[in-house]
Design a protein around this motif. Sequence first.
Motif, PDB file in Angstrom:
ATOM      1  N   ASP A 498       0.831  -1.204   0.000  1.00 38.34           N
ATOM      2  CA  ASP A 498       0.000   0.000   0.000  1.00 38.34           C
ATOM      3  C   ASP A 498       0.862   1.248   0.000  1.00 38.34           C
ATOM      4  O   ASP A 498       2.062   1.217   0.310  1.00 38.34           O
ATOM      5  CB  ASP A 498      -0.914  -0.008   1.222  1.00 38.34           C
ATOM      6  CG  ASP A 498      -2.233   0.693   0.961  1.00 38.34           C
ATOM      7  OD1 ASP A 498      -2.344   1.367  -0.074  1.00 38.34           O
ATOM      8  OD2 ASP A 498      -3.145   0.562   1.802  1.00 38.34           O
ATOM      9  N   THR A 499       0.242   2.372  -0.365  1.00 37.31           N
ATOM     10  CA  THR A 499       0.935   3.663  -0.351  1.00 37.31           C
ATOM     11  C   THR A 499       0.021   4.713   0.258  1.00 37.31           C
ATOM     12  O   THR A 499      -1.207   4.636   0.136  1.00 37.31           O
ATOM     13  CB  THR A 499       1.350   4.083  -1.778  1.00 37.31           C
ATOM     14  OG1 THR A 499       2.045   5.327  -1.734  1.00 37.31           O
ATOM     15  CG2 THR A 499       0.133   4.237  -2.681  1.00 37.31           C
ATOM     16  N   THR A 676       5.403   5.776  -3.374  1.00 40.79           N
ATOM     17  CA  THR A 676       6.148   4.574  -3.016  1.00 40.79           C
ATOM     18  C   THR A 676       5.458   3.879  -1.845  1.00 40.79           C
ATOM     19  O   THR A 676       4.603   4.467  -1.175  1.00 40.79           O
ATOM     20  CB  THR A 676       7.576   4.963  -2.631  1.00 40.79           C
ATOM     21  OG1 THR A 676       7.521   5.981  -1.628  1.00 40.79           O
ATOM     22  CG2 THR A 676       8.335   5.512  -3.831  1.00 40.79           C
ATOM     23  N   PRO A 677       5.785   2.621  -1.592  1.00 36.41           N
ATOM     24  CA  PRO A 677       5.137   1.888  -0.483  1.00 36.41           C
ATOM     25  C   PRO A 677       5.240   2.640   0.837  1.00 36.41           C
ATOM     26  O   PRO A 677       6.262   3.259   1.142  1.00 36.41           O
ATOM     27  CB  PRO A 677       5.915   0.573  -0.450  1.00 36.41           C
ATOM     28  CG  PRO A 677       6.405   0.378  -1.845  1.00 36.41           C
ATOM     29  CD  PRO A 677       6.721   1.753  -2.346  1.00 36.41           C
ATOM     30  N   ASN A 678       4.169   2.599   1.635  1.00 35.76           N
ATOM     31  CA  ASN A 678       4.167   3.315   2.907  1.00 35.76           C
ATOM     32  C   ASN A 678       5.000   2.589   3.967  1.00 35.76           C
ATOM     33  O   ASN A 678       5.575   1.524   3.712  1.00 35.76           O
ATOM     34  CB  ASN A 678       2.743   3.571   3.397  1.00 35.76           C
ATOM     35  CG  ASN A 678       1.964   2.281   3.616  1.00 35.76           C
ATOM     36  OD1 ASN A 678       2.533   1.200   3.734  1.00 35.76           O
ATOM     37  ND2 ASN A 678       0.650   2.410   3.677  1.00 35.76           N
ATOM     38  N   ASP A 718      14.382  10.533   2.934  1.00 34.71           N
ATOM     39  CA  ASP A 718      14.717   9.732   1.752  1.00 34.71           C
ATOM     40  C   ASP A 718      13.890   8.452   1.626  1.00 34.71           C
ATOM     41  O   ASP A 718      13.469   8.079   0.537  1.00 34.71           O
ATOM     42  CB  ASP A 718      16.218   9.354   1.778  1.00 34.71           C
ATOM     43  CG  ASP A 718      17.127  10.530   1.479  1.00 34.71           C
ATOM     44  OD1 ASP A 718      16.886  11.206   0.464  1.00 34.71           O
ATOM     45  OD2 ASP A 718      18.057  10.771   2.261  1.00 34.71           O
ATOM     46  N   VAL A 719      13.661   7.787   2.744  1.00 33.27           N
ATOM     47  CA  VAL A 719      13.083   6.448   2.693  1.00 33.27           C
ATOM     48  C   VAL A 719      11.711   6.430   2.020  1.00 33.27           C
ATOM     49  O   VAL A 719      11.396   5.533   1.248  1.00 33.27           O
ATOM     50  CB  VAL A 719      12.976   5.862   4.117  1.00 33.27           C
ATOM     51  CG1 VAL A 719      12.364   4.458   4.064  1.00 33.27           C
ATOM     52  CG2 VAL A 719      14.338   5.803   4.760  1.00 33.27           C
ATOM     53  N   MET A 720      10.890   7.425   2.271  1.00 36.41           N
ATOM     54  CA  MET A 720       9.555   7.423   1.700  1.00 36.41           C
ATOM     55  C   MET A 720       9.565   7.520   0.174  1.00 36.41           C
ATOM     56  O   MET A 720       8.571   7.211  -0.486  1.00 36.41           O
ATOM     57  CB  MET A 720       8.715   8.580   2.269  1.00 36.41           C
ATOM     58  CG  MET A 720       9.142   9.963   1.821  1.00 36.41           C
ATOM     59  SD  MET A 720       7.995  11.246   2.389  1.00 36.41           S
ATOM     60  CE  MET A 720       6.532  10.873   1.434  1.00 36.41           C
ATOM     61  N   PHE A 721      10.713   7.890  -0.410  1.00 37.93           N
ATOM     62  CA  PHE A 721      10.803   8.024  -1.856  1.00 37.93           C
ATOM     63  C   PHE A 721      11.396   6.796  -2.533  1.00 37.93           C
ATOM     64  O   PHE A 721      11.539   6.774  -3.750  1.00 37.93           O
ATOM     65  CB  PHE A 721      11.634   9.270  -2.212  1.00 37.93           C
ATOM     66  CG  PHE A 721      11.022  10.547  -1.724  1.00 37.93           C
ATOM     67  CD1 PHE A 721       9.897  11.076  -2.338  1.00 37.93           C
ATOM     68  CD2 PHE A 721      11.546  11.215  -0.631  1.00 37.93           C
ATOM     69  CE1 PHE A 721       9.322  12.247  -1.886  1.00 37.93           C
ATOM     70  CE2 PHE A 721      10.980  12.396  -0.167  1.00 37.93           C
ATOM     71  CZ  PHE A 721       9.862  12.908  -0.789  1.00 37.93           C
ATOM     72  N   PHE A 722      11.774   5.785  -1.764  1.00 38.39           N
ATOM     73  CA  PHE A 722      12.219   4.538  -2.370  1.00 38.39           C
ATOM     74  C   PHE A 722      11.050   3.889  -3.113  1.00 38.39           C
ATOM     75  O   PHE A 722       9.958   3.749  -2.562  1.00 38.39           O
ATOM     76  CB  PHE A 722      12.710   3.548  -1.300  1.00 38.39           C
ATOM     77  CG  PHE A 722      14.089   3.837  -0.776  1.00 38.39           C
ATOM     78  CD1 PHE A 722      14.959   4.695  -1.441  1.00 38.39           C
ATOM     79  CD2 PHE A 722      14.536   3.234   0.388  1.00 38.39           C
ATOM     80  CE1 PHE A 722      16.227   4.945  -0.942  1.00 38.39           C
ATOM     81  CE2 PHE A 722      15.796   3.473   0.886  1.00 38.39           C
ATOM     82  CZ  PHE A 722      16.653   4.339   0.219  1.00 38.39           C
TER      83      PHE A 722
END
Length: 769
Positions: A498-499, A676-678, A718-722
């Motif tokens: 999910d996102t 991107t995935p949550n 950064d991580v939320m944009f993977f």
Amino acid sequence: MRVATLSLSLQLVGAFLLRNKSQQGSLLVPDGPLRLSRGTTMIALSSSSKEEHATFETNKRIESRLKKIEREGPGLLTGYYEPHLASFSVRPGGGSRISVTSSCYALLCIFASADSCSYFGEAVNFNLAPPADGDDLSDSGSVVQVRTILAELLKSEWREDDLFQVPLLLNTLLTIDKRREVLNDSMDDVMSSSLKRLVEATLQARPQRRNGNYQPISNYIQFLIADALATLMEFTPAYETLGNLPSRSIPADAEKDVLLALTRCVEVSFNELCRQLAYRSAGETKFDSTRLAYALLTYVRAGTVMSNLGSAGRESHNGDGEVDKSTAISEPNRKLIAAALAAFFDEQNQDGMFPQGEPIFKSFRRSGRDVGNAFIFAVDTVQTLLRLLEPEYFRPHLDGLDKLLGWIETHKVKEVIADYCDTETQQCFGKPITGWASPHMSQSGSPTAWASSQVLACVFRMQETVQQLLHDDVLQEFNGVSHSHEGTQMVSWDRLLDTDLGDPLKDECRTLKSVLNERMIVPFSGVLEVPGSCSVPNFGSAYSAILFGPPGTAKTTICESLAQRMGWDFVCIDTAVFLEDGLQNVASRIRYVFERLESLNQCVILFDEIEEFCLDRETPGLAMESRLLTTSMLTAINDLRRAKKSIFFLATNRLRAFDSAIIRPGRFDMQLFVGTPNLESRVVQLRSQLESVVASQEVKDEAVNAFRTYLQSVWSKDVMFFNYLEGIQFASACADSVATHGELSEDRMEAILKAQASVMTVRGQVREE
């Protein structure tokens, strides 16, 4: 003796098939597995050969002609309804009690189409639930009250020895009241007793093995019996009462008797089917296309239900564990079905009708009255074939259906009943009625309710067949994927990460899957499950959406997973599809593609990265051709949305490139950012990677908690944009750290993140957008 008869019949049919193959080059029998379609009553046959089938344009013309008759149907049929009798009368004003046969056929006609509610919604009250205290069904505003008709039919006068009316009435009651809102424990003693007598009379009339080839009842009545009993078995949940009926309405040992009766129906109909095919092959005058058709229908109807019970058979009594192996029946033979259908249509007359054939009753007075209603109306035969056989069987016979449609169009009759008197106003006046009469009715030729109902039911079934063939052809042309025959599949949807749609730190933050579930899955999940139930998508349901976001966020996967979750088919339309006829013919190609997409029904359509055909017309220097393409695309999208037959998505990485008319509110039902995935989806990724790590569960749980805490602290950096694959890579590196060091430290995660962030996909301008 029985084994010898079956063996001889098979030999004769084998000779028939070989003869046809040698004379015609090859027998038109579709290849592929035999399967059940939606609804449990149809035989499906997938086909790899599309030779000699009608073109898309031809089928669309047939569809248009059928729709014209469908639109006239409600007004035409309700003209035969008399509210004071709660009856569809043969001819209004001609009787003082309910007409059982006409009412049964009229109800079956009304419920024949999955779109019954849209056609008859204003004229018919489909609600079968009992009215609340003090309510009157007549207050609904509808002319026809289905619940009232069912109750009156059950209380009506009928003879147990009328083997035409008994199974027809029983099957009508069972088919219309699928949810048992009438046929339940609330029935009074009169209705309950009547229902029990119907079941008893139908069982007693079953074919007998001892009668061999000379059954005392016609093949038509054998089919009516098989149809009613098969419906009883279809509505028998595991370890529940027969047909889900009240216990007091079921005769003793009825479950076992029904299984025996259906087994005999399969045996007798198979023998008769083989015999008729052999007669035809030999040029024998005993061949009868009507007997052939109803032997085929009985074989398919009873054989399908019995084969669905499983190879081991069914328990003699629900719950006792004792299996009756004699009930084990193999699925109907698809080549035999195709051969019989071909033989039937070969007998069609030039005007679209079929030979008169075997009468309904084997003996009746042939003089002194109009005996036309003693013969089967061929329109009803074709309607029943269309009901029980999957559309692919009829691909070689579309010309035959076209000829029958021509007969229907040219034989509609209008008449005025001069002496009709209204029972409420006591006024007498001329009442106009419109409809059809059986061609066997030689003396009067006046339209009747039962014949008109059979014609309209045939039109509804024919429309569904043509639409399904159009759907299948379009799906194949654009390399679509068929999920509908598998039903709802949850696996892909459950695995879909999910996102978030907004700030995950806020309570009101929604996720993409929750929105799709609320606006698409839930509203459409119950639609058309019960024909005539008036189940329509809820207010706020969405037929279209724009999915925008960075590359690698699985927009295509989301759409196909949604299709599987809903049990719908899936097709993806990309730029190459519109360029197939060359750059100079894109505008005409857009019309071509969308005309076909509008023929799809219950399908998820994805337009993938087609920005070049929807460019902003205000862009300086944009060529006139591009502006015209955008205009053409806008019109096509509007038409597809208005059709309300499928769900479609427009997926893009560059939302700002679209013309403002595309993205303005109202053009699409939703605009959804596919990010991107949550955070929780990242945790799922780590858990998946840890499954192969050799460590205690305690170590793994501590690693998951540390991982979640760290992501929360750096989420917006950064991580939320993977994207999906980058998230897998990050989770895999963290799992390797657990395997190597026995723990997952913040310093180690910081190092992994720093190394991966320098090469991630969503950076710079893409991230800002």
